[in-house]
Design an enzyme around this catalytic site. Structure first.
Site, PDB file in Angstrom:
ATOM      1  N   GLU A  17       3.442 -14.438 -21.999  1.00 14.57           N
ATOM      2  CA  GLU A  17       3.688 -14.679 -23.427  1.00 14.57           C
ATOM      3  C   GLU A  17       5.174 -14.832 -23.707  1.00 14.57           C
ATOM      4  O   GLU A  17       5.995 -14.113 -23.149  1.00 14.57           O
ATOM      5  CB  GLU A  17       3.136 -13.507 -24.236  1.00 14.57           C
ATOM      6  CG  GLU A  17       3.342 -13.679 -25.733  1.00 14.57           C
ATOM      7  CD  GLU A  17       2.445 -12.770 -26.530  1.00 14.57           C
ATOM      8  OE1 GLU A  17       1.214 -12.889 -26.408  1.00 14.57           O
ATOM      9  OE2 GLU A  17       2.983 -11.920 -27.258  1.00 14.57           O
ATOM     10  N   TYR A  49       3.657 -16.412 -33.011  1.00 12.25           N
ATOM     11  CA  TYR A  49       3.931 -16.966 -34.338  1.00 12.25           C
ATOM     12  C   TYR A  49       4.602 -15.855 -35.107  1.00 12.25           C
ATOM     13  O   TYR A  49       4.055 -14.748 -35.203  1.00 12.25           O
ATOM     14  CB  TYR A  49       2.580 -17.323 -34.954  1.00 12.25           C
ATOM     15  CG  TYR A  49       2.614 -18.126 -36.217  1.00 12.25           C
ATOM     16  CD1 TYR A  49       2.418 -19.496 -36.185  1.00 12.25           C
ATOM     17  CD2 TYR A  49       2.803 -17.513 -37.450  1.00 12.25           C
ATOM     18  CE1 TYR A  49       2.407 -20.240 -37.347  1.00 12.25           C
ATOM     19  CE2 TYR A  49       2.799 -18.248 -38.612  1.00 12.25           C
ATOM     20  CZ  TYR A  49       2.602 -19.610 -38.555  1.00 12.25           C
ATOM     21  OH  TYR A  49       2.586 -20.339 -39.705  1.00 12.25           O
ATOM     22  N   ALA A  51       6.053 -12.998 -37.420  1.00  9.27           N
ATOM     23  CA  ALA A  51       5.434 -12.197 -38.469  1.00  9.27           C
ATOM     24  C   ALA A  51       5.798 -12.795 -39.823  1.00  9.27           C
ATOM     25  O   ALA A  51       6.963 -13.100 -40.080  1.00  9.27           O
ATOM     26  CB  ALA A  51       5.916 -10.755 -38.377  1.00  9.27           C
ATOM     27  N   LYS A 168     -15.913 -12.341 -35.554  1.00 12.03           N
ATOM     28  CA  LYS A 168     -14.952 -13.375 -35.138  1.00 12.03           C
ATOM     29  C   LYS A 168     -15.568 -14.246 -34.039  1.00 12.03           C
ATOM     30  O   LYS A 168     -15.442 -15.462 -34.055  1.00 12.03           O
ATOM     31  CB  LYS A 168     -13.655 -12.740 -34.609  1.00 12.03           C
ATOM     32  CG  LYS A 168     -12.812 -12.109 -35.683  1.00 12.03           C
ATOM     33  CD  LYS A 168     -11.333 -11.990 -35.305  1.00 12.03           C
ATOM     34  CE  LYS A 168     -10.998 -10.895 -34.345  1.00 12.03           C
ATOM     35  NZ  LYS A 168      -9.576 -10.540 -34.335  1.00 12.03           N
ATOM     36  N   GLN A 179      -4.851  -6.151 -27.276  1.00  7.89           N
ATOM     37  CA  GLN A 179      -3.580  -5.495 -27.542  1.00  7.89           C
ATOM     38  C   GLN A 179      -3.141  -4.843 -26.224  1.00  7.89           C
ATOM     39  O   GLN A 179      -3.974  -4.577 -25.352  1.00  7.89           O
ATOM     40  CB  GLN A 179      -3.806  -4.428 -28.631  1.00  7.89           C
ATOM     41  CG  GLN A 179      -2.599  -3.648 -29.051  1.00  7.89           C
ATOM     42  CD  GLN A 179      -1.476  -4.535 -29.568  1.00  7.89           C
ATOM     43  OE1 GLN A 179      -0.786  -5.142 -28.756  1.00  7.89           O
ATOM     44  NE2 GLN A 179      -1.293  -4.580 -30.878  1.00  7.89           N
TER      45      GLN A 179
HETATM   46  P1  FAD Z   1      -8.386  -9.221 -37.954  1.00  9.53           P
HETATM   47  O1  FAD Z   1      -9.301  -9.652 -36.883  1.00  9.53           O
HETATM   48  O2  FAD Z   1      -8.523  -9.861 -39.286  1.00  9.53           O
HETATM   49  O3  FAD Z   1      -8.537  -7.632 -38.096  1.00  9.53           O
HETATM   50  C1  FAD Z   1      -7.618  -6.895 -38.898  1.00  9.53           C
HETATM   51  C2  FAD Z   1      -8.292  -5.626 -39.401  1.00  9.53           C
HETATM   52  O4  FAD Z   1      -9.269  -5.975 -40.377  1.00  9.53           O
HETATM   53  C3  FAD Z   1      -9.060  -4.856 -38.324  1.00  9.53           C
HETATM   54  O5  FAD Z   1      -8.928  -3.502 -38.643  1.00  9.53           O
HETATM   55  C4  FAD Z   1     -10.490  -5.338 -38.499  1.00  9.53           C
HETATM   56  O6  FAD Z   1     -11.419  -4.380 -38.027  1.00  9.53           O
HETATM   57  C5  FAD Z   1     -10.557  -5.485 -40.006  1.00  9.53           C
HETATM   58  N1  FAD Z   1     -11.521  -6.493 -40.468  1.00  9.53           N
HETATM   59  C6  FAD Z   1     -11.765  -7.703 -39.949  1.00  9.53           C
HETATM   60  N2  FAD Z   1     -12.698  -8.341 -40.665  1.00  9.53           N
HETATM   61  C7  FAD Z   1     -13.049  -7.524 -41.673  1.00  9.53           C
HETATM   62  C8  FAD Z   1     -13.960  -7.599 -42.765  1.00  9.53           C
HETATM   63  N3  FAD Z   1     -14.737  -8.669 -42.966  1.00  9.53           N
HETATM   64  N4  FAD Z   1     -14.047  -6.534 -43.632  1.00  9.53           N
HETATM   65  C9  FAD Z   1     -13.277  -5.434 -43.447  1.00  9.53           C
HETATM   66  N5  FAD Z   1     -12.402  -5.295 -42.433  1.00  9.53           N
HETATM   67  C10 FAD Z   1     -12.292  -6.323 -41.570  1.00  9.53           C
HETATM   68  N6  FAD Z   1       1.087 -11.053 -35.111  1.00  9.53           N
HETATM   69  C11 FAD Z   1       1.926 -12.061 -35.512  1.00  9.53           C
HETATM   70  O7  FAD Z   1       2.452 -12.014 -36.637  1.00  9.53           O
HETATM   71  N7  FAD Z   1       2.170 -13.118 -34.694  1.00  9.53           N
HETATM   72  C12 FAD Z   1       1.614 -13.253 -33.458  1.00  9.53           C
HETATM   73  O8  FAD Z   1       1.857 -14.224 -32.747  1.00  9.53           O
HETATM   74  C13 FAD Z   1       0.748 -12.212 -33.008  1.00  9.53           C
HETATM   75  N8  FAD Z   1       0.125 -12.285 -31.796  1.00  9.53           N
HETATM   76  C14 FAD Z   1      -0.751 -11.305 -31.412  1.00  9.53           C
HETATM   77  C15 FAD Z   1      -1.410 -11.417 -30.174  1.00  9.53           C
HETATM   78  C16 FAD Z   1      -2.300 -10.425 -29.762  1.00  9.53           C
HETATM   79  C17 FAD Z   1      -3.011 -10.566 -28.453  1.00  9.53           C
HETATM   80  C18 FAD Z   1      -2.527  -9.287 -30.587  1.00  9.53           C
HETATM   81  C19 FAD Z   1      -3.457  -8.199 -30.128  1.00  9.53           C
HETATM   82  C20 FAD Z   1      -1.883  -9.161 -31.801  1.00  9.53           C
HETATM   83  C21 FAD Z   1      -1.003 -10.169 -32.236  1.00  9.53           C
HETATM   84  N9  FAD Z   1      -0.353 -10.096 -33.481  1.00  9.53           N
HETATM   85  C22 FAD Z   1       0.496 -11.110 -33.888  1.00  9.53           C
HETATM   86  C23 FAD Z   1      -0.546  -8.939 -34.350  1.00  9.53           C
HETATM   87  C24 FAD Z   1      -1.753  -9.128 -35.290  1.00  9.53           C
HETATM   88  O9  FAD Z   1      -1.468 -10.135 -36.234  1.00  9.53           O
HETATM   89  C25 FAD Z   1      -1.990  -7.776 -35.967  1.00  9.53           C
HETATM   90  O10 FAD Z   1      -2.445  -6.845 -35.032  1.00  9.53           O
HETATM   91  C26 FAD Z   1      -2.848  -7.780 -37.210  1.00  9.53           C
HETATM   92  O11 FAD Z   1      -2.713  -6.490 -37.814  1.00  9.53           O
HETATM   93  C27 FAD Z   1      -4.334  -8.020 -36.994  1.00  9.53           C
HETATM   94  O12 FAD Z   1      -4.597  -9.300 -36.610  1.00  9.53           O
HETATM   95  P2  FAD Z   1      -6.102  -9.734 -36.183  1.00  9.53           P
HETATM   96  O13 FAD Z   1      -6.087 -11.183 -35.990  1.00  9.53           O
HETATM   97  O14 FAD Z   1      -6.594  -8.876 -35.087  1.00  9.53           O
HETATM   98  O15 FAD Z   1      -6.868  -9.368 -37.554  1.00  9.53           O
END
Ligand code: FAD
Length: 292
Positions: A17, A49, A51, A168, A179
């Protein structure tokens, strides 16, 4: 090339990455570091991408350049939490135009401002909404998503977290990157649980090589990961010696990866943080296993 073709080809994959710069000033320095990593010809490279979208304009430029110059497949991260539907549409069109085939669809972290606003005016609440829009756009992207072996920090509990993870996947997410984990046993337990919940897509395990005392702090802020005693001892012992902590961190990460491969995990992603020397050492340590 689609990331799923790499993840499903029966061979071990090792990907790296990189992250784009925050400002224009050090763009060339960062780009060159990413090229040094690309020269190692990893299975693929992901480009984060920023924050809040802060460095987004560079993500696609770097991803495209790596593909064109080194023929290394790339995965462009895309977050949605501070985007409008129109922003996302525009970015999808741009990605298509640039020949990007793989997208890691993420929500993005919540800023103080977003939390205070209650997110009532946001077009996107969760990553699943972004995945649905990418699917609806009919763009032929391979879509990945994030998952959390130690439960996403905002989740009520593991059951809820896995339920939303399944949403998802059902919406079109074809693989999941974890993570960072420092304890493989937690990871094996998580995989058992998600398979039990009917999530069958390939899992790419995220490994963060710790190379400075500060990286530990930063990693914990980002991931809230559990640190095993063995790891803490290592940081306590070598943390104040720059080269020793780097060497110890690379060895720790390598051992974790060997254990993962030995236990049937096929795909590992290294959070290489724009550090070509770290990426190179880890790949060299695994050369016979990877056949490189
Ligand atoms: P989601 O899948 O939307 O989940 C977020 C939270 O919401 C979780 O607690 C989930 O259980 C909950 N949730 C989901 N759907 C629902 C629903 N329908 N109702 C209620 N709760 C729900 N951040 C950046 O800014 N840029 C990056 O490039 C970046 N890359 C990453 C790469 C990896 C591999 C990982 C693990 C994280 C990365 N992140 C990045 C951080 C990420 O954006 C954060 O961890 C963020 O808080 C959650 O993103 P997510 O896509 O997992 O969210």
């Amino acid at each position: 090339m689609k990331i799923t073709d790499i993840l499903n080809n029966g061979k071990y994959s090792l990907s790296f990455e990189v992250f784009p710069p925050k400002t224009d000033t050090n763009f060339e320095v960062v780009k060159n570091a990413t090229f040094e990593i690309a020269k190692l010809l990893p299975s693929y490279m992901s480009v984060t991408y920023g924050a809040g979208g802060g460095t987004s304009k560079f993500t696609l430029d770097i991803a495209k350049s790596i593909q064109e110059k080194y023929a290394v497949p790339t995965l462009a991260h895309l977050t949605c939490v501070s985007s409008t539907k129109d922003d996302v549409k525009e970015k999808i069109e741009l990605m298509k135009k640039l020949g990007i085939e793989n997208v890691l669809a993420l929500r993005g972290d919540l800023t103080e401002e977003l939390i205070k606003s209650g997110r009532d005016n946001c077009d996107y609440k969760y990553a699943v909404d972004l995945i649905k829009d990418i699917k609806d756009s009919k763009a032929d992207f391979c879509i990945g998503g994030a998952c959390y072996p130690e439960v996403h920090p905002e989740s009520k509990n593991r059951v809820e977290d896995i339920k939303h993870l399944k949403e998802k996947v059902d919406a079109g997410c074809e693989f999941l990157t974890t993570q960072m984990v420092f304890d493989n046993d937690l990871l094996y337990n998580f995989i058992y649980k998600i398979r039990e919940a009917g999530i069958e897509v390939p899992i790419v395990v995220g490994i963060m090589p710790i190379t400075t005392k500060n990286t530990v702090k930063r990693a914990l802020e980002l991931s809230h990961s559990f640190l095993p005693k063995k790891f803490i001892t290592l940081v306590d012992k070598f943390g104040d010696d720059e080269s020793a902590i780097k060497q110890a961190g690379i060895i720790y990460a390598t051992e974790q990866i060997v254990d993962l491969y030995a236990n049937g995990i096929q795909n590992v992603h290294v959070y290489s943080m724009n550090k070509p020397d770290v990426a190179r050492k880890i790949q060299e340590n695994l050369s016979d296993i990877l056949g490189k």
